[in-house]
Design a protein around this motif. Structure first.
Motif, PDB file in Angstrom:
ATOM      1  N   ASP A   7       3.142  11.210  -0.404  1.00 54.97           N
ATOM      2  CA  ASP A   7       4.355  10.930   0.367  1.00 54.97           C
ATOM      3  C   ASP A   7       4.177  11.132   1.870  1.00 54.97           C
ATOM      4  N   LYS A   8       2.923  11.089   2.352  1.00 52.90           N
ATOM      5  CA  LYS A   8       2.677  11.332   3.778  1.00 52.90           C
ATOM      6  C   LYS A   8       2.633  10.050   4.609  1.00 52.90           C
ATOM      7  N   MET A   9       2.820   8.886   3.982  1.00 50.42           N
ATOM      8  CA  MET A   9       2.742   7.622   4.713  1.00 50.42           C
ATOM      9  C   MET A   9       4.113   7.137   5.147  1.00 50.42           C
ATOM     10  N   GLN A  10       4.171   6.601   6.351  1.00 47.69           N
ATOM     11  CA  GLN A  10       5.416   6.056   6.891  1.00 47.69           C
ATOM     12  C   GLN A  10       5.160   4.637   7.391  1.00 47.69           C
ATOM     13  N   MET A  58       0.823  -1.199   0.000  1.00 48.81           N
ATOM     14  CA  MET A  58       0.000   0.000   0.000  1.00 48.81           C
ATOM     15  C   MET A  58       0.865   1.260   0.000  1.00 48.81           C
ATOM     16  N   GLU A  59       1.912   1.244   0.814  1.00 48.95           N
ATOM     17  CA  GLU A  59       2.809   2.405   0.863  1.00 48.95           C
ATOM     18  C   GLU A  59       3.501   2.607  -0.471  1.00 48.95           C
ATOM     19  N   LYS A  60       3.941   1.529  -1.103  1.00 45.50           N
ATOM     20  CA  LYS A  60       4.590   1.632  -2.407  1.00 45.50           C
ATOM     21  C   LYS A  60       3.637   2.205  -3.445  1.00 45.50           C
ATOM     22  N   ALA A  61       2.402   1.699  -3.463  1.00 43.63           N
ATOM     23  CA  ALA A  61       1.423   2.159  -4.448  1.00 43.63           C
ATOM     24  C   ALA A  61       1.055   3.617  -4.227  1.00 43.63           C
ATOM     25  N   SER A  62       0.907   4.018  -2.968  1.00 43.11           N
ATOM     26  CA  SER A  62       0.526   5.403  -2.694  1.00 43.11           C
ATOM     27  C   SER A  62       1.586   6.372  -3.190  1.00 43.11           C
ATOM     28  N   HIS A  63       2.852   5.963  -3.093  1.00 43.41           N
ATOM     29  CA  HIS A  63       3.939   6.828  -3.528  1.00 43.41           C
ATOM     30  C   HIS A  63       4.143   6.749  -5.035  1.00 43.41           C
ATOM     31  N   ALA A  64       4.223   5.527  -5.576  1.00 42.52           N
ATOM     32  CA  ALA A  64       4.554   5.359  -6.993  1.00 42.52           C
ATOM     33  C   ALA A  64       3.394   5.721  -7.908  1.00 42.52           C
ATOM     34  N   THR A  65       2.175   5.365  -7.521  1.00 44.69           N
ATOM     35  CA  THR A  65       1.019   5.579  -8.391  1.00 44.69           C
ATOM     36  C   THR A  65       0.393   6.952  -8.198  1.00 44.69           C
ATOM     37  N   ASP A  80      -0.192   7.573   8.503  1.00 38.36           N
ATOM     38  CA  ASP A  80      -0.481   8.660   7.564  1.00 38.36           C
ATOM     39  C   ASP A  80      -0.611   9.950   8.369  1.00 38.36           C
ATOM     40  N   SER A  81       0.360  10.826   8.233  1.00 43.43           N
ATOM     41  CA  SER A  81       0.377  12.058   9.023  1.00 43.43           C
ATOM     42  C   SER A  81      -0.625  13.091   8.530  1.00 43.43           C
ATOM     43  N   ASN A  82      -1.180  12.898   7.341  1.00 42.86           N
ATOM     44  CA  ASN A  82      -2.083  13.883   6.760  1.00 42.86           C
ATOM     45  C   ASN A  82      -3.551  13.516   6.944  1.00 42.86           C
ATOM     46  N   SER A  83      -3.826  12.257   7.314  1.00 37.52           N
ATOM     47  CA  SER A  83      -5.193  11.857   7.629  1.00 37.52           C
ATOM     48  C   SER A  83      -5.432  12.078   9.122  1.00 37.52           C
ATOM     49  N   GLY A  84      -6.623  11.753   9.582  1.00 40.49           N
ATOM     50  CA  GLY A  84      -6.887  11.981  10.996  1.00 40.49           C
ATOM     51  C   GLY A  84      -8.293  11.599  11.374  1.00 40.49           C
ATOM     52  N   HIS A  85      -8.819  12.253  12.413  1.00 46.04           N
ATOM     53  CA  HIS A  85     -10.153  11.910  12.902  1.00 46.04           C
ATOM     54  C   HIS A  85     -10.835  13.147  13.449  1.00 46.04           C
ATOM     55  N   LEU A  86     -12.154  13.037  13.588  1.00 44.91           N
ATOM     56  CA  LEU A  86     -12.957  14.162  14.062  1.00 44.91           C
ATOM     57  C   LEU A  86     -14.200  13.631  14.768  1.00 44.91           C
ATOM     58  N   HIS A  87     -14.976  14.552  15.326  1.00 41.70           N
ATOM     59  CA  HIS A  87     -16.246  14.217  15.967  1.00 41.70           C
ATOM     60  C   HIS A  87     -17.317  14.256  14.875  1.00 41.70           C
ATOM     61  N   PRO A  88     -17.794  13.089  14.403  1.00 41.69           N
ATOM     62  CA  PRO A  88     -18.631  13.094  13.200  1.00 41.69           C
ATOM     63  C   PRO A  88     -19.977  13.790  13.363  1.00 41.69           C
ATOM     64  N   LEU A  89     -20.599  13.694  14.544  1.00 45.43           N
ATOM     65  CA  LEU A  89     -21.880  14.374  14.720  1.00 45.43           C
ATOM     66  C   LEU A  89     -21.693  15.889  14.689  1.00 45.43           C
ATOM     67  N   ASN A  90     -20.674  16.390  15.397  1.00 43.08           N
ATOM     68  CA  ASN A  90     -20.435  17.831  15.381  1.00 43.08           C
ATOM     69  C   ASN A  90     -20.052  18.323  13.981  1.00 43.08           C
ATOM     70  N   LYS A  94       7.512  -2.789  14.623  1.00 43.06           N
ATOM     71  CA  LYS A  94       6.901  -2.986  15.941  1.00 43.06           C
ATOM     72  C   LYS A  94       7.485  -2.033  16.978  1.00 43.06           C
ATOM     73  N   ALA A  95       8.799  -1.816  16.932  1.00 39.76           N
ATOM     74  CA  ALA A  95       9.449  -0.940  17.917  1.00 39.76           C
ATOM     75  C   ALA A  95       8.981   0.493  17.770  1.00 39.76           C
ATOM     76  N   LYS A  96       8.887   0.981  16.524  1.00 38.82           N
ATOM     77  CA  LYS A  96       8.423   2.350  16.285  1.00 38.82           C
ATOM     78  C   LYS A  96       6.973   2.505  16.717  1.00 38.82           C
ATOM     79  N   LEU A  97       6.142   1.511  16.417  1.00 45.00           N
ATOM     80  CA  LEU A  97       4.740   1.573  16.803  1.00 45.00           C
ATOM     81  C   LEU A  97       4.587   1.630  18.313  1.00 45.00           C
TER      82      LEU A  97
END
Length: 314
Positions: free
Chosen positions: A39-42, A28-35, A64-74, A46-49
């Motif tokens: 470039d926001k995925m790292q 997935m990381e390869k495809a996101s970059h090459a296709t 993915d440093s550019n994705s994230g989360h929010l309060h969906p109802l608000n 296990k140690a880093k996680l």
């Protein structure tokens, strides 16, 4: 643009429970970059996680440093307020019972009145079976409603919250029937799973949560709830037209918070005369499911068991 207060926070990680599933994330990381030139995925081992997540069950992940989360109802309420401020009229509790296409317009009949419109969008999500077939023209065959369940813990003290997730990211694994979780703005852990069961789902969700985070054994569960997600058989979104002025968007398959916004923009473009992007989605192959509601429910139960088997052994 509209200053919606919905606790938006960046950071999203998809995690692998074994090395085979980690290989999927590597691809997935390869495809996101090459296709796509994204470039926001790292890739995290296990140690880093472990530096950011207090669980030992994963072998690694894709952050993915550019994705994230929010309060969906608000977020939803904020979108509604933005619409109202722009002069849009919103009517709730007005069930539509029929659509009648006339020369140059569409009559939208409710149980008490009617609205004359140039264009109509069916945006009913997993509840499309509540509409008469004369309205949806069989597009309900493209989706299956799959229950998703979520629990919310009591607010956690900061040390406990940090022992779970210390960088504010949202998380899911890459199973088919996946676990997903994040900390809310008031430090509750929200923990959910996509599955269906006749059992006590709050206790099942708690057990799933403790499998990931055994350190929460003494934490109370304050809330639990469920709702259907409109899944297509191949997880592709289903956008298109029933007629030149009746549009539909469904089949978000668990990605609706972001994808609904894109669907609205694409259909708005088509209504204004540029259907280039809508035609791309209309070209996606989305298999049909034939059978009534009872057969759909049976297929959903069988499918859940089948995908649980795949998740365990692949």
């Amino acid at each position: 643009k509209y200053g919606i207060q919905c606790d938006w926070k960046k950071g999203y990680a998809t995690l692998a429970l074994n090395e085979r599933r980690m290989d999927d994330l590597i691809e997935m990381e390869k495809a996101s970059h090459a296709t796509f030139g994204y470039d926001k995925m790292q890739l995290w081992d296990k140690a880093k996680l472990k530096q950011h997540l207090g669980s030992d069950i994963y072998v690694g992940g894709l952050y993915d440093s550019n994705s994230g989360h929010l309060h969906p109802l608000n977020y939803c309420l904020g979108l509604a307020k933005a619409c109202l401020d722009l002069g849009v009229q919103i009517y709730e509790q007005s069930p539509v019972v029929d659509l009648v296409e006339k020369s140059g317009c569409i009559e939208v009949k409710t149980d008490k009145s009617a609205v004359i419109s140039q264009d109509v969008i069916l945006a009913t999500n997993a509840y499309i079976d509540a509409l008469p077939k004369s309205i949806h023209h069989g597009i309900n065959r493209k989706i299956l409603p799959v229950e998703s369940f979520i629990i919310a813990t009591e607010p956690l003290d900061q040390a406990t919250a940090d022992s779970v997730i210390n960088n504010g990211m949202s998380v899911c694994d890459n199973n088919i029937l996946l676990d997903y979780y994040r900390l809310s703005a008031d430090n509750r852990l929200l923990f959910g799973s996509d599955s269906s069961s006749e059992k006590d789902m709050v206790q099942i969700m708690r057990s799933n949560m403790l499998h990931v985070f055994p350190q929460l054994e003494n934490v109370q569960i304050d809330y639990g709830w469920a709702g259907p997600i409109d899944m297509t058989l191949n997880a592709s979104p289903h956008f298109g037209r029933i007629s030149p002025h009746i549009y539909f968007a469904q089949g978000y398959s668990g990605h609706g918070v972001a994808l609904t916004g894109l669907a609205g923009r694409i259909i708005a473009e088509a209504i204004l005369g540029n259907d280039e992007r809508l035609r791309i989605f209309e070209g996606l192959k989305v298999p049909s499911f034939y059978g009534g509601k009872s057969l759909k429910n049976l297929a959903t139960k069988i499918g859940v068991l089948y995908y649980k088997f795949l998740d365990r052994y692949r």
